[in-house]
Design an enzyme around this catalytic site. Structure first.
Site, short mmCIF file in Angstrom:
data_model
loop_
_atom_site.label_atom_id
_atom_site.label_comp_id
_atom_site.label_asym_id
_atom_site.label_seq_id
_atom_site.Cartn_x
_atom_site.Cartn_y
_atom_site.Cartn_z
CD GLN A 146 3.37 -13.45 -61.24
OE1 GLN A 146 3.80 -12.39 -61.68
NE2 GLN A 146 2.15 -13.57 -60.76
CG ASP A 170 5.84 -7.11 -57.59
OD1 ASP A 170 4.81 -6.63 -58.08
OD2 ASP A 170 6.27 -8.24 -57.88
CE LYS A 219 2.65 -9.33 -63.47
NZ LYS A 219 3.00 -10.02 -62.22
N1 GUN Z 1 1.16 -12.83 -57.65
C1 GUN Z 1 -0.09 -12.32 -57.58
N2 GUN Z 1 -0.05 -10.96 -57.69
C2 GUN Z 1 1.24 -10.62 -57.83
C3 GUN Z 1 1.91 -9.37 -57.99
O1 GUN Z 1 1.31 -8.28 -58.02
N3 GUN Z 1 3.25 -9.44 -58.10
C4 GUN Z 1 3.92 -10.62 -58.05
N4 GUN Z 1 5.24 -10.59 -58.14
N5 GUN Z 1 3.34 -11.79 -57.90
C5 GUN Z 1 2.00 -11.79 -57.80
#
Ligand code: GUN
Length: 280
Positions: free
Chosen positions: A93, A116, A49
């Site tokens: 995350q 998100d 990211k």
């Molecule tokens: N963990 C697995 N997929 C995701 C996601 O799309 N966003 C976040 N914040 N954590 C994750």
């Protein structure tokens, strides 16, 4: 043989388009990412990211914590990021270290910065058919792929397998909003094969490699594989027995280079869109 849905190419198109738009901005969008887990997959996701943000000209600040981080410290950080006018998006995350309460943290994020789309306000708006500030990245990416390949969803039987807040539930909602007839199956579902056999579209998000076998798929069905499991040999495995299912399906996403790249492209798009909404 099925058409292999090229998620990598579709994601690159989105990213190229965003890069162009961001290059014209004087002040750049910015994303704060919190990593409070020592899970190797989470670290890879967060590094990725950060890398893609930088390539696009999005300012990213990553907050990496070890096990000594407390819930109180994390809460304080969220309040600071919420108040910081220079931060447009906040991403926590998941999962967090086990001693932390992730739901409490998610609910403290300002919904307007919830890149998100996990905050109950954004989930609730999606469920009401209202526009959320941001739509969860993986489900958003799946809908974009289906649209890109002109797959008609109206009145189609869609089976989603997996009921997580990150993928299963929101993709079921988005598909319902697209007028599909959606069945949400999960680990307690009985006679899964009878259900999948009837599906025009299967979306599997369980993390169980090769759960979806060729004899579970109707001829000509569309198969979307959201599973990403790291195997002992280091390779990534999806939920779908790709080599066999591709001979039955009409369209299928590979792992890797299917849904995965779309998640990150949608995260970048969400960051840019939150930036625009906050500026307006
Ligand atoms: N963990 C697995 N997929 C995701 C996601 O799309 N966003 C976040 N914040 N954590 C994750």
């Amino acid at each position: 043989m099925a058409v292999i849905i090229d998620g990598k190419k579709c994601a690159e198109e989105i990213l190229d388009n965003l890069k162009d738009k961001i290059s014209k901005l004087e002040k750049k969008p910015s994303l704060a990412v919190i990593l409070a887990n020592d899970n190797p997959s989470s670290k890879i996701y967060v590094d990725n990211k950060e890398k893609v943000s930088m390539e696009l000209g999005i300012k990213s600040s990553v907050y990496r914590f070890d096990k000594s981080i407390t819930q109180g410290e994390l809460i304080k950080l969220i309040h600071e990021l919420n108040a910081d006018k220079n931060i447009n998006g906040i991403l926590v995350q998941l999962p967090l270290f086990e001693h932390l309460n992730s739901q409490e943290i998610i609910e403290l994020i300002n919904p307007k910065k919830d890149v998100d789309g996990f905050h109950p306000i954004n989930v609730g708006r999606l469920n009401c058919g209202l526009e959320p500030y941001a739509v969860c990245c993986t489900p958003k990416g799946i809908i974009k792929l289906l649209k890109k390949y002109k797959i008609n969803l109206v009145g189609k039987n869609v089976v989603v397998i997996g009921r997580s807040n990150i993928v299963g539930k929101p993709i079921a909602t988005l598909l319902t909003n697209e007028n599909a007839t959606v069945t949400l199956a999960h680990s307690k579902t009985k006679k899964l094969k009878e259900i999948t056999k009837n599906a025009d579209v299967i979306v599997s998000a369980t993390g169980h490699p090769k759960l979806i076998k060729a004899d579970m798929v109707k001829k000509g069905a569309v198969v979307i594989d959201v599973g990403i499991t790291k195997q002992i040999n280091g390779k990534l495995a999806g939920d779908v027995d790709f080599e066999k299912v591709k001979n039955v399906a009409s369209y299928i996403t590979p792992v890797p280079k299917g849904v995965g790249p779309m998640t990150i492209a949608c995260l970048m798009e969400n960051t840019y869109e939150l930036y625009l909404k906050q500026k307006a």
